[in-house]
Enzyme design. Structure first.
Site, PDB file in Angstrom:
ATOM      1  N   ASP A 149       0.849  -1.332  -0.395  1.00  0.00           N
ATOM      2  CA  ASP A 149       0.027   0.220  -0.220  1.00  0.00           C
ATOM      3  C   ASP A 149       0.828   1.666   0.257  1.00  0.00           C
ATOM      4  OD1 ASP A 149      -1.598  -2.037   0.090  1.00  0.00           O
ATOM      5  OD2 ASP A 149      -2.982  -1.472   2.076  1.00  0.00           O
ATOM      6  N   LYS A 172      -7.375  -5.163  -3.258  1.00  0.00           N
ATOM      7  CA  LYS A 172      -7.115  -5.721  -1.576  1.00  0.00           C
ATOM      8  C   LYS A 172      -8.097  -4.878  -1.650  1.00  0.00           C
ATOM      9  CE  LYS A 172      -3.512  -4.067   0.975  1.00  0.00           C
ATOM     10  NZ  LYS A 172      -4.011  -3.624   1.992  1.00  0.00           N
ATOM     11  N   CYS A 226      -2.335  -2.773   8.025  1.00  0.00           N
ATOM     12  CA  CYS A 226      -1.928  -3.777   6.204  1.00  0.00           C
ATOM     13  C   CYS A 226      -0.327  -4.086   6.300  1.00  0.00           C
ATOM     14  CB  CYS A 226      -1.800  -2.499   5.466  1.00  0.00           C
ATOM     15  SG  CYS A 226      -3.945  -2.624   5.245  1.00  0.00           S
TER      16      CYS A 226
END
Ligand code: C5J
Length: 228
Positions: A24, A129, A162
């Protein structure tokens, strides 16, 4: 076998069975005006992870080892965004709302793109995701199996959300996971410190952590005298 000086003990991997997962590194988490800032966070903390992640990418690319990038984002109709996620708290903008980098955390919008310093190159895998963990509702598990991966090196943001979620998912699936300490960041420095400790506690209950230099040294000494 390559052996990295890591905590809580050495992280050993076969060169043909390792992949890098960059979690990310998106504008929405790193730049002002994105999802991270709408939640009230100081996104300047993220800057520290950029150069080390770029160096880690260079190391994997130089060896042609697999690289996987993840992006947390949702479909434009929000059909993959549970109301419990969108409605929580009191952010200045919610997921899907228009912001300075397009709709917040929506696939295809400028904010959901990976920052320029970490842009994927041809042949690298991109996993979009909807959750914090990268295995949930994605094809990541199948991709790793297809590549014969057994060990994962992690970078990205944020450490305790994450990155740690994905490491835990990977650990439960039998992967050995190493987090590179400088290549990850949190909006809360003490959360990063705590997450690193949690990961490597109890004999590496989630995985290993190591400085970037330890991985670079281990790779260099393995390939010393060989043509890249
Ligand atoms: C968060 C992430 N922090 N990529 N996402 O919501 O860690």
């Amino acid at each position: 076998m390559i052996s990295v000086k890591a905590e809580p003990f050495s992280f050993d991997f076969e060169p043909g069975e390792v992949a890098l997962i960059v979690i990310d590194m998106q504008r929405d988490f790193i730049e002002p005006g994105g999802f991270g800032e709408t939640l009230g966070n100081d996104v300047s903390h993220m800057q520290r992870a950029i150069a080390p992640t770029r160096n880690l990418l260079a190391l994997f690319r130089a060896r042609s080892w697999p690289v996987i990038h993840t992006r947390e984002c949702h479909l434009p109709d929000l059909s993959d965004c549970p109301p419990a996620k969108r409605d929580r708290g009191a952010p200045s903008l919610r997921i899907g709302d228009p912001g300075p980098m397009g709709r917040i955390l929506i696939k295809g919008e400028p904010g959901a793109e990976i920052i320029a310093d970490c842009t994927p190159i041809d042949g690298e895998i991109i996993i979009d995701k909807p959750g914090k963990g990268a295995f949930y509702a994605t094809g990541l598990g199948e991709q790793l199996e297809k590549l014969g991966i057994k060990s994962l090196v992690f970078a990205g943001v944020t450490t305790e959300v994450c990155v740690q979620s994905t490491m835990r998912e990977a650990n439960d699936r039998g992967y050995n996971c190493l987090l590179i300490e400088e290549a990850t960041e949190s909006y809360f420095p003490h959360f990063k410190t705590a997450a690193l400790e949690m990961i490597r506690a109890q004999g590496g209950i989630v995985g290993w952590t190591a400085p970037l230099g330890a991985l670079q040294d281990a790779v260099q000494s393995q390939f010393e005298g060989q043509i890249a």
